[in-house]
Design an enzyme around this catalytic site. Structure first.
Site, PDB file in Angstrom:
ATOM      1  N   CYS A 129     -72.625  19.753 -44.061  1.00  0.00           N
ATOM      2  CA  CYS A 129     -71.437  20.129 -44.530  1.00  0.00           C
ATOM      3  C   CYS A 129     -70.158  19.378 -44.650  1.00  0.00           C
ATOM      4  CB  CYS A 129     -70.985  21.524 -43.673  1.00  0.00           C
ATOM      5  SG  CYS A 129     -71.068  21.400 -41.976  1.00  0.00           S
ATOM      6  N   GLY A 130     -70.435  18.108 -44.987  1.00  0.00           N
ATOM      7  CA  GLY A 130     -69.562  17.256 -45.236  1.00  0.00           C
ATOM      8  C   GLY A 130     -68.820  16.633 -43.793  1.00  0.00           C
TER       9      GLY A 130
END
Lengths: 291, 140
Positions: free
Chosen positions: A90-91
């Site tokens: 998720c980054g």
């Protein structure tokens, strides 16, 4: 560009396509979970708002400074409640939170008697590996945030605070701003610094079924619970938003890669055909010359 | 009567994670700490804690029931807000499960084991009994 073998390039294209399928699916899953998480943030608002309004109107008739949860003490023993995700991909979501938490600890010099409460596997892994003083950890609750978890966390914090085992508690979490934007916030949770929200405080003479002080004392801990619950919901939505953006970027990158690999593959094939043609032509020429 | 009382009350019932009811009702009854409180249109402002029990609301002559746990009610001149930690509609309650829980709580209360948490068992019993009651009032 990778090697000159057409078969190898074709194989790579196929594997990148597979990855792209997965990232695209993850993006859609995150999008639908995000929608649900956003709805839950909205659904949680009326309760928290009414609670705050009632507390505010009660605060005008009782002496709020008397309540232990409202009195500030010199901060010796601090606790950070750090909300991360259970999963990655998720980054920079988890990294941002961890970075901000450690930075805050350093800035405020909370190091000495600091303890941590961690929510989410990523944070647990990171802080445990570095031997930080973790007092509580909760994993696998962020995939399905429920009020009772917030209750459990808040009640243990309140107990520590009430018994002077802690002097200050801070919440560190990702606030959901928009799908592409998360903001890391550090919020003081205990002592309760302010009771604000609805700007208009209603000065009403209620009929009190119980003395105002009693109701006030019973509501304050619940207020802390709703704060924790809100932070969890925000973090959940922010996580899905971050994952959606990350997976969208990954899908796009995969697309670019497939395009450039396909181009490379076509060039290779073209070169091979040209080479074969030249061989045939020159072979024919050689035969002609021999006649 | 000196002044006209409103004909209905605007009632909202919320829990931390959802809005259960939002609309006009003719009357509402809530479980106050020291007994059930009936609230009719034009009630004076009131603030009270609530306990495990049953919320009943009358809407166009029809009565509906809800199960609720701890919370509080705020009566204002123009609206009534009920905030409860947990609330369940009759159709959400599994009466069989509630019966099992009731029996388990009763068993605990009868046990002579000094380690038994009577307070908790009593609370569980109260919850189960009220759930069963609300479930039995399911509107046909």
């Amino acid at each position: 560009m990778p090697g000159g073998n057409i078969l190898d390039v074709r194989r790579r294209v196929r594997s990148v396509k597979n990855i792209q399928q997965i990232t695209r699916a993850m993006k859609f899953v995150a999008a639908s979970k995000l929608r649900r998480a956003q709805d839950r943030i909205f659904a949680a608002r009326p309760y928290a708002q009414r609670m705050l309004a009632v507390l505010n109107s009660l605060a005008t008739r009782v002496d709020p400074s008397q309540h232990p949860l409202l009195t500030e003490r010199e901060t010796r023993k601090a606790m950070l409640v750090v909300l991360t995700a259970d999963k990655g991909l998720c980054g920079a979501f988890n990294n941002n939170i961890i970075k901000r938490a450690t930075q805050y600890i350093e800035e405020e010099r909370l190091n000495e008697a600091l303890t941590l409460t961690l929510v989410g596997r990523k944070g647990v892994d990171w802080f445990r590996r570095r031997r930080w003083p973790v007092r509580h950890q909760y994993v696998n609750i962020m995939s399905r945030v429920e009020y009772r978890y917030a209750q459990e966390i808040a009640q243990s914090l309140i107990n520590y605070y009430a018994s002077s085992d802690l002097d200050a508690v801070y919440l560190v979490y990702n606030e959901f701003k928009s799908v592409i934007q998360q903001r890391v916030v550090v919020e003081p949770l205990l002592p309760i610094r302010r009771l604000e929200g609805e700007s208009h405080v209603v000065f009403l003479d209620y009929i009190y079924e119980q003395p105002p002080q009693v109701i006030f004392d019973r509501l304050l801990p619940r207020h802390v619970e709703t704060q924790v619950f809100r932070a969890m919901l925000e973090s959940e939505a922010a996580e899905h938003g971050a994952r959606m953006t990350a997976m969208d970027a990954a899908t796009r990158n995969a697309k670019e890669m497939i395009e450039s690999l396909t181009l490379h593959m076509n060039r290779l094939r073209q070169a091979k055909i040209t080479k074969e043609l030249i061989e045939i032509v020159s072979g024919a020429d050689a035969l002609k010359g021999a006649e | 009567m000196a002044e006209d009382l409103p004909k209905s009350i605007h009632l909202t019932i919320v829990t931390p994670d959802r809005l259960l009811f939002n609309g006009e009702v003719d009357a509402v009854t809530v479980p106050g700490l020291r007994g059930y409180l009936g609230i009719l249109p034009g009630h004076a402002p009131l603030l009270s804690e609530l306990r495990v029990g049953m919320i009943s609301l009358v809407q166009e002559g029809r009565e509906n029931h809800l199960f609720c746990t701890w919370g509080f009610v705020e009566v204002l001149p123009d609206r009534v807000s009920v905030l409860v930690e947990q609330a369940e509609l009759p159709e959400e309650i599994d009466p069989e499960k509630a019966k099992v829980e009731k029996e388990r709580a009763e068993l605990l209360l009868r046990s002579k084991d000094p380690k038994t948490n009577y307070e908790q068992a009593l609370f569980a019993l109260e919850e189960a009994v009220n759930r069963i009651q609300v479930a039995s009032r399911r509107t046909a």
